[in-house]
Design a protein around this motif. Structure first.
Motif, PDB file in Angstrom:
ATOM      1  N   GLY A  84       0.819  -1.217   0.000  1.00 55.91           N
ATOM      2  CA  GLY A  84       0.000   0.000   0.000  1.00 55.91           C
ATOM      3  C   GLY A  84       0.847   1.259   0.000  1.00 55.91           C
ATOM      4  O   GLY A  84       0.561   2.230  -0.717  1.00 55.91           O
ATOM      5  N   SER A  85       1.942   1.248   0.840  1.00 60.30           N
ATOM      6  CA  SER A  85       2.834   2.418   0.859  1.00 60.30           C
ATOM      7  C   SER A  85       3.487   2.617  -0.493  1.00 60.30           C
ATOM      8  O   SER A  85       3.591   3.748  -0.994  1.00 60.30           O
ATOM      9  N   THR A  86       3.925   1.491  -1.086  1.00 56.60           N
ATOM     10  CA  THR A  86       4.562   1.604  -2.405  1.00 56.60           C
ATOM     11  C   THR A  86       3.584   2.130  -3.444  1.00 56.60           C
ATOM     12  O   THR A  86       3.924   3.003  -4.263  1.00 56.60           O
ATOM     13  N   ILE A  87       2.360   1.620  -3.377  1.00 58.31           N
ATOM     14  CA  ILE A  87       1.357   2.106  -4.336  1.00 58.31           C
ATOM     15  C   ILE A  87       1.045   3.577  -4.091  1.00 58.31           C
ATOM     16  O   ILE A  87       0.916   4.368  -5.030  1.00 58.31           O
ATOM     17  N   THR A  88       0.972   3.961  -2.772  1.00 58.73           N
ATOM     18  CA  THR A  88       0.712   5.377  -2.460  1.00 58.73           C
ATOM     19  C   THR A  88       1.845   6.273  -2.961  1.00 58.73           C
ATOM     20  O   THR A  88       1.612   7.322  -3.571  1.00 58.73           O
ATOM     21  N   GLU A  89       3.095   5.825  -2.664  1.00 61.42           N
ATOM     22  CA  GLU A  89       4.236   6.619  -3.140  1.00 61.42           C
ATOM     23  C   GLU A  89       4.278   6.673  -4.657  1.00 61.42           C
ATOM     24  O   GLU A  89       4.570   7.715  -5.244  1.00 61.42           O
ATOM     25  N   GLN A  90       3.982   5.519  -5.259  1.00 59.89           N
ATOM     26  CA  GLN A  90       3.982   5.497  -6.719  1.00 59.89           C
ATOM     27  C   GLN A  90       2.884   6.413  -7.272  1.00 59.89           C
ATOM     28  O   GLN A  90       3.082   7.109  -8.278  1.00 59.89           O
ATOM     29  N   THR A  91       1.742   6.416  -6.577  1.00 62.58           N
ATOM     30  CA  THR A  91       0.659   7.305  -7.008  1.00 62.58           C
ATOM     31  C   THR A  91       1.056   8.767  -6.859  1.00 62.58           C
ATOM     32  O   THR A  91       0.830   9.584  -7.755  1.00 62.58           O
ATOM     33  N   LYS A  92       1.681   9.087  -5.678  1.00 59.69           N
ATOM     34  CA  LYS A  92       2.150  10.457  -5.490  1.00 59.69           C
ATOM     35  C   LYS A  92       3.186  10.837  -6.529  1.00 59.69           C
ATOM     36  O   LYS A  92       3.154  11.939  -7.095  1.00 59.69           O
ATOM     37  N   SER A  93       4.128   9.891  -6.766  1.00 59.73           N
ATOM     38  CA  SER A  93       5.159  10.180  -7.770  1.00 59.73           C
ATOM     39  C   SER A  93       4.544  10.361  -9.154  1.00 59.73           C
ATOM     40  O   SER A  93       4.933  11.248  -9.914  1.00 59.73           O
ATOM     41  N   THR A  94       3.541   9.527  -9.437  1.00 57.28           N
ATOM     42  CA  THR A  94       2.883   9.652 -10.742  1.00 57.28           C
ATOM     43  C   THR A  94       2.163  10.989 -10.857  1.00 57.28           C
ATOM     44  O   THR A  94       2.255  11.678 -11.885  1.00 57.28           O
ATOM     45  N   HIS A  95       1.453  11.371  -9.763  1.00 52.29           N
ATOM     46  CA  HIS A  95       0.772  12.674  -9.776  1.00 52.29           C
ATOM     47  C   HIS A  95       1.772  13.818  -9.903  1.00 52.29           C
ATOM     48  O   HIS A  95       1.538  14.786 -10.628  1.00 52.29           O
ATOM     49  N   GLU A  96       2.908  13.686  -9.166  1.00 51.64           N
ATOM     50  CA  GLU A  96       3.925  14.742  -9.249  1.00 51.64           C
ATOM     51  C   GLU A  96       4.510  14.825 -10.654  1.00 51.64           C
ATOM     52  O   GLU A  96       4.712  15.922 -11.197  1.00 51.64           O
ATOM     53  N   ASN A  97       4.795  13.653 -11.234  1.00 50.99           N
ATOM     54  CA  ASN A  97       5.317  13.656 -12.600  1.00 50.99           C
ATOM     55  C   ASN A  97       4.297  14.227 -13.582  1.00 50.99           C
ATOM     56  O   ASN A  97       4.652  14.973 -14.506  1.00 50.99           O
ATOM     57  N   LEU A  98       3.025  13.879 -13.356  1.00 49.71           N
ATOM     58  CA  LEU A  98       1.987  14.438 -14.234  1.00 49.71           C
ATOM     59  C   LEU A  98       1.869  15.944 -14.061  1.00 49.71           C
ATOM     60  O   LEU A  98       1.690  16.683 -15.038  1.00 49.71           O
ATOM     61  N   ARG A  99       2.004  16.400 -12.773  1.00 55.01           N
ATOM     62  CA  ARG A  99       1.950  17.843 -12.542  1.00 55.01           C
ATOM     63  C   ARG A  99       3.122  18.556 -13.223  1.00 55.01           C
ATOM     64  O   ARG A  99       2.951  19.588 -13.879  1.00 55.01           O
TER      65      ARG A  99
END
Length: 383
Positions: A84-99
């Protein structure tokens, strides 16, 4: 008879043998039964032990299974948490990269809009430069902007008439009554454009000759119109509205530059014109400073007078401080004497403690009686 006896004896013998055999058989049967019972008891004991071992093994297996389930659950929980943490971090990283990607796309869109605007400006500039009148207005506008940004109001004028009836593009008034400086913003761009766009060496050579003739004619006209003895400066500035054109003129047409210098016409680019304006601005500033020098000297004289008065007052204040310091020293000397005398008085023992207490009581009683008498007198007076 003997046969019968023998037969009877044989029968008896057989019976005895059978009896012996049956006794042995019974003993064997009893022994076998005892052995079977012993083996059965042993089997029952072994079965009990086996049941105990199976129960202990079952309990051990159940304990181990519970521990294994707990460990597996913990590992599954940890793995789920990490996942879950990895998915959350990956989601945050994905959102940051998208931003960041959106920001970069926005920057790219802004740059593209700027490029489109610049392309429109270039097209508009090309349209301006293709027309002689608009091209002249463009060069005049650039020159006026540079002059207006660098000089104060009143130090320049545009299209002001001279004594010979001509109207130069710009007249800069010099300080100390010196003649004004003339700037011309016209430039023969047609021959230069033909020279730049010539495809063959012959066409380029012909266009270069034409540009050289046009420049010489224009330099001659400028020198004749704007070099007026006693009215204008002995140098005229010929403004070229492009740094690249200015550089290529000095690179390919050195004879034109030499001809202009001999005619006292200086070809300047926007940067050189700006530098000239800054020099003129410094000269004007120096003139204003020289004009205001006497005011500055007067203010400095007044400042020196104020400084002298301040020095006198400071010396008087210093004398007052010295006198006050002497007075304070005398006061401290007196207080030291008083302190020493008080210490000597307090160190004397005039009475014993008991006598002091009795005298204190007597004094208190007398004080009470006196106060009572005063109260009585007040009451009598009031009555």
């Amino acid at each position: 008879m003997p046969i019968l006896l023998v037969g009877a004896a044989l029968v008896i013998l057989v019976a005895v043998v059978l009896m012996l055999r049956s006794g042995r058989h019974r003993e064997e049967m009893a022994q076998r039964t005892a052995d079977a019972e012993a083996r059965l008891a042993e089997l029952v004991r072994m079965q009990g032990e086996m049941h105990g071992r199976v129960a202990a093994m079952a309990e051990t297996i159940s304990t181990r299974q519970a521990e294994l389930n707990h460990s597996v659950n913990q590992r599954l929980d940890g793995m789920s948490h990490r996942l879950g943490s990895t998915i959350t971090e990956q989601t945050k990283s994905t959102h940051e990269n998208l931003r960041k990607l959106q920001e970069r796309l926005a920057v790219i869109d802004a740059a593209q809009n700027n490029i489109q605007t610049l392309a429109k400006d270039v097209v508009g500039l090309q349209a301006i430069l293709s027309n002689k009148q608009t091209r002249g207005a463009f060069g005049q506008g650039r020159m006026e902007t540079i002059v207006a940004d660098g000089l104060p109001q009143g130090a320049y004028s545009f299209q002001s008439p001279l004594s010979n009836g001509t109207r130069p593009d710009c007249v800069i008034r010099m300080p100390n009554g010196a003649p004004p400086l003339i700037i011309d913003a016209k430039f023969p761009l047609e021959a230069w454009t033909a020279f730049r766009e010539a495809a063959s060496p012959d066409a380029r050579r012909a266009a270069g000759q034409q540009f050289r003739r046009d420049m010489e004619v224009h330099i001659k006209d400028v020198a004749e119109k704007y070099l007026i003895a006693g009215e204008t400066q002995d140098t005229v500035l010929l403004f070229v509205p492009s740094e690249s054109i200015f550089a290529e003129i000095h690179e390919h047409f050195d004879a034109v530059v030499q001809r202009a210098q001999r005619a006292r016409v200086v070809i300047v680019s926007p940067s050189l014109l700006l530098l000239s304006i800054q020099v003129i601005q410094a000269v004007l500033r120096d003139q204003r400073m020289r004009e205001q020098a006497h005011l500055i000297q007067g203010e400095v004289g007044l400042l020196m007078e104020d400084l002298g008065r301040l020095e006198d007052r400071t010396r008087k204040l210093q004398s007052h401080f010295l006198a006050a310091e002497k007075d304070v020293e005398q006061i401290l000397t007196s207080t030291d004497k008083l302190t020493r005398r008080g210490n000597r008085i307090t160190s004397l023992e005039l009475e014993t403690p008991a006598t002091a207490e009795s005298s204190a009581e007597v004094a208190a009683q007398k004080s009470v009686e006196s106060r009572t008498g005063l109260l009585r007198l007040r009451v009598v007076d009031e009555e």
